[in-house]
Scaffold this motif. Sequence first.
Motif, PDB file in Angstrom:
ATOM      1  N   THR A  27       0.677  -1.285   0.177  1.00  0.00           N
ATOM      2  CA  THR A  27      -0.055   0.140   0.027  1.00  0.00           C
ATOM      3  C   THR A  27       0.857   1.294   0.079  1.00  0.00           C
ATOM      4  O   THR A  27       0.484   2.185  -0.600  1.00  0.00           O
ATOM      5  N   LEU A  28       1.770   1.403   0.882  1.00  0.00           N
ATOM      6  CA  LEU A  28       2.555   2.334   0.767  1.00  0.00           C
ATOM      7  C   LEU A  28       3.376   2.593  -0.486  1.00  0.00           C
ATOM      8  O   LEU A  28       3.589   3.759  -0.731  1.00  0.00           O
ATOM      9  N   VAL A  29       3.926   1.557  -1.135  1.00  0.00           N
ATOM     10  CA  VAL A  29       4.689   1.597  -2.434  1.00  0.00           C
ATOM     11  C   VAL A  29       3.531   2.375  -3.402  1.00  0.00           C
ATOM     12  O   VAL A  29       4.080   3.074  -4.211  1.00  0.00           O
ATOM     13  N   PHE A  30       2.286   1.949  -3.491  1.00  0.00           N
ATOM     14  CA  PHE A  30       1.410   2.254  -4.274  1.00  0.00           C
ATOM     15  C   PHE A  30       1.126   3.816  -4.286  1.00  0.00           C
ATOM     16  O   PHE A  30       0.889   4.658  -5.225  1.00  0.00           O
ATOM     17  N   SER A  31       0.895   3.929  -2.953  1.00  0.00           N
ATOM     18  CA  SER A  31       0.388   5.341  -2.600  1.00  0.00           C
ATOM     19  C   SER A  31       1.448   6.516  -2.924  1.00  0.00           C
ATOM     20  O   SER A  31       1.104   7.626  -3.355  1.00  0.00           O
ATOM     21  N   VAL A  32       2.876   6.348  -2.872  1.00  0.00           N
ATOM     22  CA  VAL A  32       3.883   7.175  -3.157  1.00  0.00           C
ATOM     23  C   VAL A  32       4.274   7.072  -4.637  1.00  0.00           C
ATOM     24  O   VAL A  32       4.419   8.114  -5.361  1.00  0.00           O
ATOM     25  N   LEU A  33       4.624   5.838  -4.983  1.00  0.00           N
ATOM     26  CA  LEU A  33       5.060   5.583  -6.350  1.00  0.00           C
ATOM     27  C   LEU A  33       4.116   5.378  -7.387  1.00  0.00           C
ATOM     28  O   LEU A  33       4.333   5.511  -8.792  1.00  0.00           O
ATOM     29  N   ARG A  34       2.828   5.051  -7.026  1.00  0.00           N
ATOM     30  CA  ARG A  34       1.885   4.723  -7.958  1.00  0.00           C
ATOM     31  C   ARG A  34       2.198   3.473  -8.764  1.00  0.00           C
ATOM     32  O   ARG A  34       2.027   3.711 -10.210  1.00  0.00           O
ATOM     33  N   VAL A  35       2.766   2.570  -8.096  1.00  0.00           N
ATOM     34  CA  VAL A  35       3.429   1.476  -9.068  1.00  0.00           C
ATOM     35  C   VAL A  35       2.683   0.198  -8.357  1.00  0.00           C
ATOM     36  O   VAL A  35       2.825   0.158  -7.135  1.00  0.00           O
ATOM     37  N   LEU A  36       2.038  -0.721  -9.362  1.00  0.00           N
ATOM     38  CA  LEU A  36       1.574  -2.072  -8.784  1.00  0.00           C
ATOM     39  C   LEU A  36       2.535  -3.031  -8.976  1.00  0.00           C
ATOM     40  O   LEU A  36       2.966  -3.462  -9.881  1.00  0.00           O
ATOM     41  N   ASN A  37       3.197  -3.407  -7.557  1.00  0.00           N
ATOM     42  CA  ASN A  37       4.304  -3.956  -7.589  1.00  0.00           C
ATOM     43  C   ASN A  37       3.998  -5.671  -7.448  1.00  0.00           C
ATOM     44  O   ASN A  37       3.813  -5.988  -6.310  1.00  0.00           O
ATOM     45  N   VAL A  38       3.729  -6.303  -8.589  1.00  0.00           N
ATOM     46  CA  VAL A  38       3.667  -7.644  -8.321  1.00  0.00           C
ATOM     47  C   VAL A  38       4.685  -8.389  -7.720  1.00  0.00           C
ATOM     48  O   VAL A  38       4.345  -9.668  -6.985  1.00  0.00           O
ATOM     49  N   ALA A  39       5.889  -7.993  -7.532  1.00  0.00           N
ATOM     50  CA  ALA A  39       6.890  -8.636  -7.073  1.00  0.00           C
ATOM     51  C   ALA A  39       6.966  -8.953  -5.638  1.00  0.00           C
ATOM     52  O   ALA A  39       7.722  -9.155  -4.825  1.00  0.00           O
ATOM     53  N   HIS A  40       6.055  -7.941  -4.911  1.00  0.00           N
ATOM     54  CA  HIS A  40       6.178  -7.478  -3.334  1.00  0.00           C
ATOM     55  C   HIS A  40       6.033  -8.865  -2.761  1.00  0.00           C
ATOM     56  O   HIS A  40       6.867  -8.961  -1.780  1.00  0.00           O
ATOM     57  N   GLY A  41       5.459  -9.747  -3.110  1.00  0.00           N
ATOM     58  CA  GLY A  41       5.344 -10.954  -2.279  1.00  0.00           C
ATOM     59  C   GLY A  41       6.665 -11.780  -2.121  1.00  0.00           C
ATOM     60  O   GLY A  41       7.047 -12.386  -1.236  1.00  0.00           O
ATOM     61  N   SER A  42       7.767 -11.402  -3.125  1.00  0.00           N
ATOM     62  CA  SER A  42       8.846 -12.035  -3.207  1.00  0.00           C
ATOM     63  C   SER A  42       9.690 -11.671  -1.953  1.00  0.00           C
ATOM     64  O   SER A  42      10.663 -12.373  -1.469  1.00  0.00           O
ATOM     65  N   PHE A  43       9.543 -10.508  -1.783  1.00  0.00           N
ATOM     66  CA  PHE A  43      10.368  -9.855  -0.674  1.00  0.00           C
ATOM     67  C   PHE A  43       9.998 -10.493   0.753  1.00  0.00           C
ATOM     68  O   PHE A  43      10.637 -10.709   1.525  1.00  0.00           O
ATOM     69  N   TYR A  44       8.763 -10.671   0.866  1.00  0.00           N
ATOM     70  CA  TYR A  44       8.109 -11.478   1.988  1.00  0.00           C
ATOM     71  C   TYR A  44       8.829 -12.670   2.108  1.00  0.00           C
ATOM     72  O   TYR A  44       9.420 -13.235   2.885  1.00  0.00           O
ATOM     73  N   LEU A 243      -6.564   0.895  -2.155  1.00  0.00           N
ATOM     74  CA  LEU A 243      -5.220   1.112  -2.366  1.00  0.00           C
ATOM     75  C   LEU A 243      -4.854   2.444  -2.203  1.00  0.00           C
ATOM     76  O   LEU A 243      -5.082   3.409  -2.309  1.00  0.00           O
ATOM     77  N   GLY A 244      -3.690   2.421  -1.403  1.00  0.00           N
ATOM     78  CA  GLY A 244      -2.809   3.626  -0.846  1.00  0.00           C
ATOM     79  C   GLY A 244      -3.374   4.012   0.482  1.00  0.00           C
ATOM     80  O   GLY A 244      -2.860   5.094   0.970  1.00  0.00           O
ATOM     81  N   GLN A 245      -4.254   2.986   1.138  1.00  0.00           N
ATOM     82  CA  GLN A 245      -4.769   3.701   2.610  1.00  0.00           C
ATOM     83  C   GLN A 245      -4.369   2.613   3.467  1.00  0.00           C
ATOM     84  O   GLN A 245      -4.302   1.556   3.551  1.00  0.00           O
TER      85      GLN A 245
END
Length: 299
Positions: A27-44, A243-245
């Motif tokens: 949510t933080l990445v989307f709110s600031v960068l406006r990017v839907l990061n599908v790879a976010h789960g990989s960092f988890y 998204l973004g909240q």
Amino acid sequence: MLDTLIPLAVDGLASAALIFFVAVGLTLVFSVLRVLNVAHGSFYAIGAYVAASIGLWIASAGLNPWLSFPALVFSAAIVAALFGPLVERCLIRWTYGKSEAIQILVTFGLFLILEDLQRIVFGVRSLAEDTPMQLLGSTQIGGVVYLNYQLLLIGLAVIVVVGLRIMLTKTRIGRLVTAVVADREMAQSIGINTNRVFILSFTLGVFLAALGGALATPTAGAAPGLGAETMVLAFAVAAIGGLGQIEGAALAAIIVGLARVLAIYFAPSLDAVAPYIVMLVVLLVRPYGLFGQAATRRI
């Protein structure tokens, strides 16, 4: 009645806490960068593998087992430091202002790369390291046994929610982030270094995702496929909350966590689909999520 409700609430909130860490980073990445990061789960998933590896090394080296607690946070910091600035500068930065389809394709390619990287570095076997959970033990209340580690997870999630809100409203970097979110072009025109804000925000998002994976290790371990499963669940939570909240992500994580536990308790066959049933119902009523609002699209 309480013998059922209290364990259900504790299990639901503990599950919600782990979901929240990765969802709030997304949510933080989307709110600031406006990017839907599908790879976010990989960092988890990488955070989980790194935490399990460090925990096993601490145990094999005969070090103080209480070091496994700071090792969880240290693991997330390592992942954030290695991947946050590198991925933002070399890949994510080139998707700013592009269509959602391009962002999804680029970050999905990154997801595939990170999945292969996990197999190369950690292999295809599962890792488990539950020292923190064993050290904290359990507490019996009213004849019901609760894992103290679950209570710790709930407390940490509350700290993250409050900490993020304080950071965004009371600190200089928070005000800079808020300005960039409100109007990126205006922020640039008044001298704000938006590239630096983007790097910091993305790295913080990676840290939160990796922290969620690290904290999940004592209870669930790390296994192949964890990134894909977590990614889908995080998107469901982000969509429910809006998204973004940030507050929306917290509430949505609680709803999803309780829905999963209710399914496990009363309808085990629905465990895997319970979060998505909740998402479907919420989006039918509120298409922009619980806290989301329709926004004017710039062209």
